[in-house]
Structures are given as C-alpha cells and as structure tokens.
Scaffold this motif. Structure first.
Motif, PDB file in Angstrom:
ATOM      1  N   MET A 113      -8.880  -2.313  -2.955  1.00  0.00           N
ATOM      2  CA  MET A 113      -7.525  -2.086  -2.740  1.00  0.00           C
ATOM      3  C   MET A 113      -6.649  -3.449  -2.737  1.00  0.00           C
ATOM      4  O   MET A 113      -7.312  -4.424  -2.078  1.00  0.00           O
ATOM      5  N   LYS A 115      -5.127  -0.742  -5.148  1.00  0.00           N
ATOM      6  CA  LYS A 115      -5.876  -0.561  -6.435  1.00  0.00           C
ATOM      7  C   LYS A 115      -4.996  -0.809  -7.624  1.00  0.00           C
ATOM      8  O   LYS A 115      -3.758  -0.708  -7.509  1.00  0.00           O
ATOM      9  N   SER A 119     -13.778   1.614  -2.764  1.00  0.00           N
ATOM     10  CA  SER A 119     -12.785   1.333  -3.994  1.00  0.00           C
ATOM     11  C   SER A 119     -11.833   0.062  -3.360  1.00  0.00           C
ATOM     12  O   SER A 119     -11.186   0.362  -2.418  1.00  0.00           O
ATOM     13  N   CYS A 163       0.883  -1.256   0.066  1.00  0.00           N
ATOM     14  CA  CYS A 163      -0.105   0.025   0.006  1.00  0.00           C
ATOM     15  C   CYS A 163       0.818   1.244   0.004  1.00  0.00           C
ATOM     16  O   CYS A 163       0.373   2.021  -0.538  1.00  0.00           O
ATOM     17  N   CYS A 179       1.609   4.013  -3.045  1.00  0.00           N
ATOM     18  CA  CYS A 179       0.681   4.938  -3.127  1.00  0.00           C
ATOM     19  C   CYS A 179       0.157   5.869  -1.858  1.00  0.00           C
ATOM     20  O   CYS A 179      -0.228   6.945  -1.949  1.00  0.00           O
ATOM     21  N   HIS A 180       0.119   4.996  -0.733  1.00  0.00           N
ATOM     22  CA  HIS A 180      -0.554   5.859   0.353  1.00  0.00           C
ATOM     23  C   HIS A 180       0.555   6.227   1.309  1.00  0.00           C
ATOM     24  O   HIS A 180       0.478   6.455   2.504  1.00  0.00           O
TER      25      HIS A 180
END
Ligand code: HEC
Length: 128
Positions: A102, A104, A100, A59, A62-63
């Motif tokens: 994940m 993604k 959404s 993750c 992106c995060h």
C-alpha cells in the motif's frame, strides 16, 4: 633577457594556478556536493496531527466511504488503530512479503512518513 621572460611566464602560470585552485575550492559547498534529504522530524508524533493527515492523503480515496477497498475501512481512529494493532497497517506500508503493498498502485510512502507511523504504532497507537 630570456631568463626574465621565462621567469615572468612561470610566475604567471603559478599565479593562474592558484586562482584556479581557489575558485574550485570556493564552489565546493558540502550541501551542493552531497545533497541530503531534509531531516525527518519525528518529534511530537500524534494521531491527529501526524497519522491521520498521512492516511487521509494517501489511503482514504480507497479505504474510505461506504464500500472501502478490500473491505478495510481506515476512515476513523478506531479503524486505523485496529489495523495498527493487528499488524496489517505497518506490514502493508512497508511492503512486507505476504501483504498487499500500500498505497495500492501508487508509490510507497516516504521513509519519513513510514517512520512516523511506526513510531505511533510502537508507542501504542494512542488517540491523541
Ligand atoms: C488505489 C486504492 C488503494 C489505496 C490508495 C490504498 N489501498 Fe489499501 N487496499 C486496496 C485494496 C483493493 C486492498 C485489498 C487487497 C488488494 O486487492 O490488494 C487493500 C488492502 C489493504 C490492506 C490489507 C493488506 C493485506 O495484505 O491484508 C491494508 C492494511 C491497507 N490496504 C492499507 C492501506 C493504507 C495504509 C493505505 C495508504 C497508505 C492504502 N491501503 C491505500 C486499495 C487501496
């Protein structure tokens, strides 16, 4: 005379049959016939040793950083715990309707990883 030949042929066939039967059983190994996923070890699930490594691998690309995707940072404990408490963390990784999915654009996390995160969230998402 003919009797004997038939007798010998019959005996040979029976013997060959037994050998073939034994060999087919010999190869019937439960693990080979029914391959199973390795068991999921959900003992000792902790933030530091279990949850963080999963998030870090799947993750953070992106995060993390200064401008996290969706404006959702998962780069430290308090941010991850907040996502755990508001329900978005589990809903997103379980690919629940209305969320959404994940990670993604990537494959879903393994059932085992999802199970571990569920255990951590349901136990109160403690910082240990
Ligand atoms: C390739 C980039 C990418 C990766 C990898 C990624 N995310 Fe996301 N995530 C996003 C984007 C972009 C959004 C904003 C919503 C959208 O555009 O789908 C988002 C939104 C979210 C949301 C809010 C979902 C919602 O419906 O409100 C959560 C929670 C989340 N991500 C958690 C995770 C977790 C946990 C992982 C790792 C298992 C992960 N993300 C991996 C890009 C990513």
């Amino acid at each position: 005379m003919e009797h004997r030949i038939i007798n010998t042929v019959l005996k040979t066939m029976v013997f060959a049959g037994i050998v073939i039967l034994m060999q087919s059983c010999y190869n019937d190994n439960v693990e080979d016939l029914y391959p199973q996923a390795p068991a999921c070890d959900t003992n000792n699930v902790t933030y530091a040793n279990t949850v963080w490594p999963i998030i870090n691998t799947n993750c953070i690309s992106c995060h993390g950083g200064q401008f996290p995707s969706g404006n959702i940072s998962l780069s430290d404990y308090s941010a991850i715990a907040a996502a755990a408490k508001n329900g978005s963390l589990l809903s997103a990784i379980r690919h629940e309707d209305g969320w959404s999915p994940m990670p993604k654009g990537g494959g879903k996390l393994s059932d085992c990883d999802i199970q571990k995160i569920e255990i951590w969230v349901n136990a109160g998402s403690a910082d240990n």
